[in-house]
Design a protein around this motif. Structure first.
Motif, PDB file in Angstrom:
ATOM      1  N   PHE A 121     -37.738  -2.880  12.669  1.00 53.00           N
ATOM      2  CA  PHE A 121     -37.698  -1.516  12.127  1.00 53.00           C
ATOM      3  C   PHE A 121     -38.707  -1.442  10.974  1.00 53.00           C
ATOM      4  CE2 PHE A 121     -33.570  -1.816  14.199  1.00 53.00           C
ATOM      5  CZ  PHE A 121     -33.470  -0.583  14.821  1.00 53.00           C
ATOM      6  N   TYR A 122     -39.972  -1.330  11.327  1.00 54.67           N
ATOM      7  CA  TYR A 122     -41.035  -1.419  10.334  1.00 54.67           C
ATOM      8  C   TYR A 122     -40.928  -0.332   9.268  1.00 54.67           C
ATOM      9  CZ  TYR A 122     -43.508  -4.635  13.496  1.00 54.67           C
ATOM     10  OH  TYR A 122     -43.870  -5.695  14.285  1.00 54.67           O
ATOM     11  N   LEU A 123     -40.761   0.912   9.695  1.00 55.82           N
ATOM     12  CA  LEU A 123     -40.750   2.022   8.746  1.00 55.82           C
ATOM     13  C   LEU A 123     -39.537   1.942   7.827  1.00 55.82           C
ATOM     14  CD1 LEU A 123     -42.000   4.635   7.711  1.00 55.82           C
ATOM     15  CD2 LEU A 123     -40.727   5.870   9.478  1.00 55.82           C
ATOM     16  N   VAL A 124     -38.379   1.673   8.398  1.00 51.13           N
ATOM     17  CA  VAL A 124     -37.166   1.554   7.582  1.00 51.13           C
ATOM     18  C   VAL A 124     -37.315   0.423   6.578  1.00 51.13           C
ATOM     19  CG1 VAL A 124     -34.690   1.042   7.637  1.00 51.13           C
ATOM     20  CG2 VAL A 124     -35.696   2.525   9.389  1.00 51.13           C
ATOM     21  N   GLU A 125     -37.822  -0.703   7.035  1.00 54.20           N
ATOM     22  CA  GLU A 125     -37.991  -1.848   6.146  1.00 54.20           C
ATOM     23  C   GLU A 125     -38.991  -1.545   5.033  1.00 54.20           C
ATOM     24  OE1 GLU A 125     -39.494  -6.509   6.370  1.00 54.20           O
ATOM     25  OE2 GLU A 125     -38.724  -5.516   8.165  1.00 54.20           O
ATOM     26  N   ALA A 126     -40.094  -0.870   5.370  1.00 52.40           N
ATOM     27  CA  ALA A 126     -41.091  -0.538   4.356  1.00 52.40           C
ATOM     28  C   ALA A 126     -40.520   0.404   3.306  1.00 52.40           C
ATOM     29  CB  ALA A 126     -42.322   0.082   5.019  1.00 52.40           C
ATOM     30  N   LEU A 127     -39.712   1.376   3.728  1.00 52.82           N
ATOM     31  CA  LEU A 127     -39.116   2.320   2.780  1.00 52.82           C
ATOM     32  C   LEU A 127     -38.053   1.640   1.917  1.00 52.82           C
ATOM     33  CD1 LEU A 127     -38.753   5.474   5.067  1.00 52.82           C
ATOM     34  CD2 LEU A 127     -40.391   5.137   3.211  1.00 52.82           C
ATOM     35  N   VAL A 128     -37.229   0.795   2.534  1.00 55.44           N
ATOM     36  CA  VAL A 128     -36.158   0.127   1.793  1.00 55.44           C
ATOM     37  C   VAL A 128     -36.721  -0.844   0.764  1.00 55.44           C
ATOM     38  CG1 VAL A 128     -34.231  -1.504   2.016  1.00 55.44           C
ATOM     39  CG2 VAL A 128     -34.430   0.416   3.602  1.00 55.44           C
ATOM     40  N   THR A 129     -37.783  -1.557   1.125  1.00 62.46           N
ATOM     41  CA  THR A 129     -38.371  -2.548   0.216  1.00 62.46           C
ATOM     42  C   THR A 129     -39.388  -1.942  -0.740  1.00 62.46           C
ATOM     43  OG1 THR A 129     -40.038  -3.097   1.904  1.00 62.46           O
ATOM     44  CG2 THR A 129     -38.021  -4.427   1.846  1.00 62.46           C
ATOM     45  N   GLY A 130     -39.591  -0.632  -0.668  1.00 57.86           N
ATOM     46  CA  GLY A 130     -40.493   0.031  -1.608  1.00 57.86           C
ATOM     47  C   GLY A 130     -41.969  -0.136  -1.310  1.00 57.86           C
ATOM     48  N   GLN A 131     -42.316  -0.542  -0.084  1.00 57.32           N
ATOM     49  CA  GLN A 131     -43.728  -0.677   0.283  1.00 57.32           C
ATOM     50  C   GLN A 131     -44.255   0.673   0.774  1.00 57.32           C
ATOM     51  OE1 GLN A 131     -44.621  -4.596   2.409  1.00 57.32           O
ATOM     52  NE2 GLN A 131     -42.409  -4.476   2.731  1.00 57.32           N
ATOM     53  N   LEU A 132     -44.464   1.573  -0.176  1.00 64.45           N
ATOM     54  CA  LEU A 132     -44.815   2.944   0.185  1.00 64.45           C
ATOM     55  C   LEU A 132     -46.186   3.042   0.844  1.00 64.45           C
ATOM     56  CD1 LEU A 132     -43.455   4.881  -2.935  1.00 64.45           C
ATOM     57  CD2 LEU A 132     -42.324   4.352  -0.754  1.00 64.45           C
ATOM     58  N   SER A 133     -47.117   2.188   0.434  1.00 62.31           N
ATOM     59  CA  SER A 133     -48.444   2.223   1.066  1.00 62.31           C
ATOM     60  C   SER A 133     -48.352   1.826   2.534  1.00 62.31           C
ATOM     61  CB  SER A 133     -49.409   1.297   0.325  1.00 62.31           C
ATOM     62  OG  SER A 133     -48.931  -0.043   0.341  1.00 62.31           O
ATOM     63  N   VAL A 134     -47.502   0.847   2.842  1.00 62.62           N
ATOM     64  CA  VAL A 134     -47.293   0.440   4.232  1.00 62.62           C
ATOM     65  C   VAL A 134     -46.594   1.557   4.999  1.00 62.62           C
ATOM     66  CG1 VAL A 134     -46.164  -1.234   5.741  1.00 62.62           C
ATOM     67  CG2 VAL A 134     -47.198  -1.992   3.594  1.00 62.62           C
ATOM     68  N   ALA A 135     -45.629   2.202   4.349  1.00 63.90           N
ATOM     69  CA  ALA A 135     -44.916   3.309   4.996  1.00 63.90           C
ATOM     70  C   ALA A 135     -45.875   4.443   5.334  1.00 63.90           C
ATOM     71  CB  ALA A 135     -43.791   3.808   4.092  1.00 63.90           C
ATOM     72  N   ARG A 136     -46.832   4.710   4.451  1.00 59.75           N
ATOM     73  CA  ARG A 136     -47.816   5.775   4.713  1.00 59.75           C
ATOM     74  C   ARG A 136     -48.672   5.429   5.932  1.00 59.75           C
ATOM     75  NH1 ARG A 136     -48.091   6.227  -1.021  1.00 59.75           N
ATOM     76  NH2 ARG A 136     -49.781   4.689  -1.097  1.00 59.75           N
ATOM     77  N   VAL A 137     -49.060   4.157   6.054  1.00 60.20           N
ATOM     78  CA  VAL A 137     -49.857   3.740   7.214  1.00 60.20           C
ATOM     79  C   VAL A 137     -49.035   3.893   8.497  1.00 60.20           C
ATOM     80  CG1 VAL A 137     -51.028   1.795   8.325  1.00 60.20           C
ATOM     81  CG2 VAL A 137     -51.278   2.171   5.858  1.00 60.20           C
TER      82      VAL A 137
END
Length: 335
Positions: free
Chosen positions: A181-197
């Motif tokens: 769950f890439y998007l969920v994981e990026a949002l939960v861990t605060g990796q907003l730049s990854v979430a934007r990609v």
């Protein structure tokens, strides 16, 4: 939904899944085509072909093959992919999260757009605003999702290249995930730049899936708002001096949302199946794209596993929607 109705629905789940499994298994065996023929290299001997056929149990009768598959299912084993030579369950679990994230984003977009259109159409009823909304709904619902996908690729990927047109994630991005769950994981861990990609890769396919659904939601919700606004409780609110906007938002919308919630839940399951073409068009690494490859390669165990997964999702989501509708409408809790 009362306890009795809920128990009855739960008891129907196992026989429903067994029926789906039997139908899919038999249909795949009677459809022309030999999966082993796609695996063998040129010049393979008859002994090699027979050995491969026996290894996958395809030399047995349909009844024997079915019993063997059900024995595997009872132990949680969905079989081994013929084309990929990997466990089917692992393959599905590796791709399903990508599809669920895409469908969840598409559903969210559809709800926001559909609700906005319905409220605008309801507020400007019998005026130019409603006619404009009806025209937009008619155009959007007439164009299928895969055609929206091609339009988006042409406009935002070729003419005005502002969004990526393929893949789920930029391979050059230096990031590792612990879950699928890439998007969920990026949002939960605060990796907003990854979430934007991730969102930039998901936006076009999600919009392509969302637009037809948003038109359906808008049409159903607008009709429900018209009924709710004419109800006694809405008329009493108007008599107490509330503005029409307040009546629509606070009185009509909560009651009109119930049939819309049911519709959205049913359409969510259809969106999961509808990702097949969209994921293929955008080279998105989800279960829909894998299903196309499985059909092309005549990969019987993988097709069976994917169809069974779709059936489980369909049953589970519809059951959750029934529970949610019951929660929203206390009158349904009896029985």
């Amino acid at each position: 939904m009362g306890r009795t109705a809920l128990l009855r629905r739960l008891l129907l789940v196992p026989p429903t899944l067994v029926g789906v499994a039997i139908v899919v298994f038999v249909l795949l065996r009677v459809v022309p085509g030999d999966p082993i023929a796609m695996m063998i290299p040129p010049g393979a001997s008859t002994e090699d072909i027979d050995r491969l056929r026996a290894a996958y149990g395809l030399d047995q009768s349909i009844a024997v093959q079915m019993l063997a598959w059900f024995r595997d299912l009872a132990t949680g084993h969905l079989g081994t992919s013929i084309s990929l030579r990997q466990n089917v369950g692992s393959l599905i679990l590796g791709r399903l999260p990508a599809t669920l994230e895409l469908v969840a984003l598409a559903t969210l977009i559809a709800i926001v757009l559909g609700t906005a259109l319905a409220l605008i159409g309801a507020f400007y009823r019998r005026r130019a605003g409603e006619w404009a909304v009806d025209g937009i709904i008619g155009i959007v619902v007439a164009i299928p999702d895969f055609l929206w996908g091609l339009i988006f690729i042409l406009v935002f990927g070729v003419l005005y290249p502002v969004l990526p047109i393929s893949g789920r994630l930029d391979p050059r991005l230096p990031v590792e995930f612990t879950t699928q769950f890439y998007l969920v994981e990026a949002l939960v861990t605060g990796q907003l730049s990854v979430a934007r990609v991730l969102l930039s890769h998901m936006l076009m396919p999600a919009l392509a899936l969302a637009l037809p659904l948003s038109a359906i939601i808008a049409r159903v919700l607008k009709a429900s708002l018209a009924v709710a606004e004419s109800a006694d409780y809405a008329q009493m609110a108007k008599a107490r001096g509330f503005s029409r906007r307040a009546v629509l938002l606070n009185e009509a919308l909560p009651n009109a949302a119930i049939p819309t919630v049911t519709l959205t839940g049913v359409q969510f399951t259809f969106l999961v199946g509808g990702t097949v073409l969209i994921e293929r068009i955008f080279s998105y690494e989800g279960i829909g794209n894998m299903a196309v490859d499985a059909v092309i390669n005549r990969d019987l165990p993988l097709i069976q596993g994917i169809v069974l997964t779709f059936a489980v999702l369909f049953i589970a989501i519809n059951l959750l929607i029934d529970i949610l509708v019951t929660f929203l409408n206390p009158r349904l809790r009896r029985g």
